[in-house]
Write a protein that holds these residues in place. Sequence first.
Motif, PDB file in Angstrom:
ATOM      1  N   ILE A  93       0.836  -1.204   0.000  1.00 13.55           N
ATOM      2  CA  ILE A  93       0.000   0.000   0.000  1.00 13.55           C
ATOM      3  C   ILE A  93       0.871   1.255   0.000  1.00 13.55           C
ATOM      4  N   ASP A  94       1.955   1.245   0.790  1.00 13.09           N
ATOM      5  CA  ASP A  94       2.866   2.399   0.819  1.00 13.09           C
ATOM      6  C   ASP A  94       3.384   2.708  -0.586  1.00 13.09           C
ATOM      7  N   GLU A  97       0.589   4.022  -2.791  1.00 17.29           N
ATOM      8  CA  GLU A  97       0.215   5.381  -2.394  1.00 17.29           C
ATOM      9  C   GLU A  97       1.254   6.385  -2.891  1.00 17.29           C
ATOM     10  N   GLN A  98       2.523   6.044  -2.781  1.00 16.99           N
ATOM     11  CA  GLN A  98       3.581   6.935  -3.273  1.00 16.99           C
ATOM     12  C   GLN A  98       3.452   7.165  -4.777  1.00 16.99           C
ATOM     13  N   GLU A 103      -5.151   5.616  -2.223  1.00 12.25           N
ATOM     14  CA  GLU A 103      -5.062   6.604  -1.153  1.00 12.25           C
ATOM     15  C   GLU A 103      -5.631   6.008   0.123  1.00 12.25           C
ATOM     16  N   ARG A 104      -5.065   6.433   1.224  1.00  8.09           N
ATOM     17  CA  ARG A 104      -5.592   6.048   2.526  1.00  8.09           C
ATOM     18  C   ARG A 104      -6.673   7.060   2.892  1.00  8.09           C
ATOM     19  N   ILE A 116      -8.537   1.770   2.219  1.00  8.07           N
ATOM     20  CA  ILE A 116      -7.676   1.979   1.060  1.00  8.07           C
ATOM     21  C   ILE A 116      -8.587   2.120  -0.145  1.00  8.07           C
ATOM     22  N   THR A 119      -7.491   5.094  -6.585  1.00  5.26           N
ATOM     23  CA  THR A 119      -7.626   6.447  -7.135  1.00  5.26           C
ATOM     24  C   THR A 119      -7.958   6.388  -8.618  1.00  5.26           C
TER      25      THR A 119
END
Length: 170
Positions: A93-94, A97-98, A103-104, A116, A119
């Motif tokens: 997830i990290d 997301e980066q 997105e959290r 989670i 997007t």
Amino acid sequence: MLELKDLPTTGVLNKFAERYPDADITAISSFLHLLRVATDLSIALDTCLSKHGLLQGRWWVLILLMREDSCTSTPSELADKAGVTRATMTGLIDGLEQSGLVERVYNKSDRRSVQIHLTDAGQAKLDVVMPDYYQRLRLCMQGLNETQREHMHQMLDLINLGIPELIKQK
């Protein structure tokens, strides 16, 4: 991952069977062949996905999110569905997301509760990857007709039933 590129010949397997009488030559040969093909498929999938800047783990997370009506899930549900630890899922997830692909979304009344969400960029990435993946998969499987594919499912289901015997403690 170790890739067994040199599968044993029947002669080698017979030699092992002389030493280990419980060795079932055809079972061993079939198992190793299946393992070899599964490894090759995994490597081929990695190659396909890397052309799109993805790894299998991240791709599966995007797929799992897209399967949800809301394109949203919890990290623990994603970990369970992907068959990975929660720590591994956090890392996946990290990275996503980066890259702006997920997105959290924190619960306003409880910041410890997080969802989670896929997007628009994550969906756009899938909209590019999936047609390529489906085309490659169709070409990979084109040597099997529908009946053969159904038989393959049945055989894999039977093998799957035997997996507990491979891992059970004696």
